[in-house]
Design a protein around this motif. Structure first.
Motif, PDB file in Angstrom:
ATOM      1  N   LEU A 194       0.853  -1.187   0.000  1.00 57.76           N
ATOM      2  CA  LEU A 194       0.000   0.000   0.000  1.00 57.76           C
ATOM      3  C   LEU A 194       0.885   1.232   0.000  1.00 57.76           C
ATOM      4  CD1 LEU A 194      -2.496  -1.104   2.810  1.00 57.76           C
ATOM      5  CD2 LEU A 194      -2.647  -1.570   0.356  1.00 57.76           C
ATOM      6  N   ALA A 199      -3.496   5.220   2.833  1.00 55.85           N
ATOM      7  CA  ALA A 199      -3.623   3.896   2.219  1.00 55.85           C
ATOM      8  C   ALA A 199      -3.613   2.795   3.267  1.00 55.85           C
ATOM      9  CB  ALA A 199      -2.492   3.677   1.211  1.00 55.85           C
ATOM     10  N   ARG A 202      -7.323   2.446   4.380  1.00 58.71           N
ATOM     11  CA  ARG A 202      -8.337   2.244   3.342  1.00 58.71           C
ATOM     12  C   ARG A 202      -7.982   1.131   2.364  1.00 58.71           C
ATOM     13  NH1 ARG A 202      -9.295   8.118   0.887  1.00 58.71           N
ATOM     14  NH2 ARG A 202     -10.601   6.849  -0.495  1.00 58.71           N
ATOM     15  N   GLY A 203      -6.807   0.570   2.491  1.00 56.41           N
ATOM     16  CA  GLY A 203      -6.348  -0.393   1.499  1.00 56.41           C
ATOM     17  C   GLY A 203      -7.055  -1.737   1.541  1.00 56.41           C
ATOM     18  N   LEU A 206     -10.120  -2.083  -0.950  1.00 55.17           N
ATOM     19  CA  LEU A 206      -9.749  -2.214  -2.355  1.00 55.17           C
ATOM     20  C   LEU A 206      -9.080  -3.565  -2.616  1.00 55.17           C
ATOM     21  CD1 LEU A 206      -9.549  -0.909  -5.159  1.00 55.17           C
ATOM     22  CD2 LEU A 206      -7.304  -0.035  -4.499  1.00 55.17           C
ATOM     23  N   LEU A 225      -2.723   5.138  -3.348  1.00 56.98           N
ATOM     24  CA  LEU A 225      -3.780   6.108  -3.094  1.00 56.98           C
ATOM     25  C   LEU A 225      -3.278   7.495  -3.503  1.00 56.98           C
ATOM     26  CD1 LEU A 225      -6.612   6.530  -1.954  1.00 56.98           C
ATOM     27  CD2 LEU A 225      -5.589   6.905   0.295  1.00 56.98           C
ATOM     28  N   GLU A 228      -5.234  11.028  -1.324  1.00 57.94           N
ATOM     29  CA  GLU A 228      -6.212  10.513  -0.353  1.00 57.94           C
ATOM     30  C   GLU A 228      -7.631  10.519  -0.917  1.00 57.94           C
ATOM     31  OE1 GLU A 228      -5.738  11.550   3.817  1.00 57.94           O
ATOM     32  OE2 GLU A 228      -3.982  12.771   3.305  1.00 57.94           O
ATOM     33  N   ARG A 229      -7.743  10.368  -2.251  1.00 53.26           N
ATOM     34  CA  ARG A 229      -9.060  10.415  -2.884  1.00 53.26           C
ATOM     35  C   ARG A 229      -9.350   9.175  -3.706  1.00 53.26           C
ATOM     36  NH1 ARG A 229      -8.683  13.705  -6.685  1.00 53.26           N
ATOM     37  NH2 ARG A 229     -10.911  13.736  -7.173  1.00 53.26           N
ATOM     38  N   ARG A 230      -8.479   8.847  -4.618  1.00 53.57           N
ATOM     39  CA  ARG A 230      -8.760   7.740  -5.519  1.00 53.57           C
ATOM     40  C   ARG A 230      -7.511   6.873  -5.652  1.00 53.57           C
ATOM     41  NH1 ARG A 230      -6.508   7.513 -10.100  1.00 53.57           N
ATOM     42  NH2 ARG A 230      -5.311   9.257 -10.914  1.00 53.57           N
ATOM     43  N   TRP A 231      -7.711   5.693  -6.316  1.00 58.28           N
ATOM     44  CA  TRP A 231      -6.663   4.679  -6.363  1.00 58.28           C
ATOM     45  C   TRP A 231      -6.098   4.484  -7.762  1.00 58.28           C
ATOM     46  CZ3 TRP A 231      -4.754   2.389  -2.041  1.00 58.28           C
ATOM     47  CH2 TRP A 231      -5.516   2.449  -0.878  1.00 58.28           C
ATOM     48  N   GLU A 245     -12.934   7.450  -8.828  1.00 58.05           N
ATOM     49  CA  GLU A 245     -13.190   7.629  -7.400  1.00 58.05           C
ATOM     50  C   GLU A 245     -14.605   7.184  -7.060  1.00 58.05           C
ATOM     51  OE1 GLU A 245     -13.314  11.250  -4.072  1.00 58.05           O
ATOM     52  OE2 GLU A 245     -12.700  11.642  -6.151  1.00 58.05           O
ATOM     53  N   GLU A 248     -14.751   1.889  -7.803  1.00 56.06           N
ATOM     54  CA  GLU A 248     -13.639   0.957  -8.019  1.00 56.06           C
ATOM     55  C   GLU A 248     -14.127  -0.443  -8.378  1.00 56.06           C
ATOM     56  OE1 GLU A 248     -12.359   4.246  -5.280  1.00 56.06           O
ATOM     57  OE2 GLU A 248     -14.031   2.795  -5.306  1.00 56.06           O
TER      58      GLU A 248
END
Length: 305
Positions: A194, A199, A202-203, A206, A225, A228-231, A245, A248
């Protein structure tokens, strides 16, 4: 007149200091009657405590000792009882620790704080539980103290989930993002990577989505990440997959289908942009040639013959 004579005379009352009616220093330092009584009766208390312990062991087997906290205003009383009980034979015997795998043993020993032969009643299960659960590896601890002298500790460790790369540093985290180790990163086998602020916490969500697509999972090197919004998904062959975002799951399912039908992840591409729901933008690697047309299919600019 009879009533006035029955009142206590001033000289019979306890003398108080001049500062607001508080007891004088000498009065505070003088041992109380209960404390003096315990000192005098300590030899007599030993066989009594020993007999009580024996009866409890016979009647209850592995009955847990009631907690006596050594802290607080009556710590001297608890200590006196603990010493008397130790003289009567109530001492720490065997210390059994179960569930330890990754927690350093020296940290566990320091949290327990007693050894064989120490007074058993000076051991506080609640305080040891609190100290054990302050160790990063330990999620929960169960501590029991028995009249037999044995101390039984069951610990439940956090499980290493991923390696988190943050500002150039690496650490092992659990699924909730708590750092459990910053050393010996290779001791836990292959773990997901991550990357980025946030991350670590929040990882897991995902990663669970990616794991549902085994063909994609084996190609993913890192979950990155962005702001801190999308991957982004960084693949082992260098491809970056830009995920939308908040959508996913749908994007990962679509990417797995494209791999099955068109082997998209095996082509010489640099990025796959899936941020827009109605289109897929593929950027090829610099200098890469477009794929050759299939045999028999006409392409733009070919002769009609």
């Amino acid at each position: 007149m009879a009533r006035s004579s029955a009142r206590a005379r001033p000289e019979d009352r306890t003398r108080l200091a001049s500062d607001g009616g508080r007891p004088s220093r000498a009065a505070l330092q003088r041992p109380s009657g209960l404390r003096l009584w315990l000192r005098r009766k300590k030899p007599w208390l030993r066989p009594v405590l020993f007999g009580m312990a024996g009866l409890a062991l016979v009647g209850g087997g592995a009955v847990t000792v009631a907690a006596i906290q050594p802290a607080g205003p009556f710590s001297w009383l608890a200590q006196s009882v603990a010493e008397a009980a130790a003289d009567a034979g109530l001492t720490v015997g065997e210390i059994v620790v179960r569930g330890q795998q990754n927690t350093p043993k020296e940290l566990i020993r320091a949290a327990i704080g007693v050894g064989r032969g120490d007074p058993l009643l000076s051991f506080s299960p609640s305080q040891v539980k609190e100290r054990l659960e302050s160790i990063a590896w330990i999620e929960q601890a169960e501590v029991q103290r028995h009249l037999s002298g044995n101390i039984v500790i069951e610990i439940h460790e956090r499980k290493p989930f991923a390696i988190w790369q943050h500002q150039g540093d690496f650490a092992v985290v659990d699924r909730e993002g708590r750092v459990v180790s910053a050393d010996t990163l290779d001791a836990f086998g292959p773990l997901p990577l991550l990357v980025g602020d946030g991350a670590d916490k929040r990882g897991a969500a995902l990663y669970d989505l990616v794991r549902q697509q085994p063909e994609l999972q084996q190609r993913v090197q890192a979950l990155v990440l962005i702001s801190e919004r999308r991957w982004n998904l960084r693949l082992y062959n260098g491809i970056d997959v830009l995920l939308p975002e908040g959508h996913e799951a749908a994007a990962i399912h679509r990417l797995a289908e494209l791999q099955k039908t068109a082997a998209l992840l095996d082509r010489p591409v640099q990025t796959i942009d899936m941020r827009l729901p109605d289109r897929l933008v593929v950027r090829q690697q610099p200098g890469a040639e477009p794929p050759a047309p299939e045999h028999g299919r006409k392409t733009r600019g070919s002769s009609r013959g």
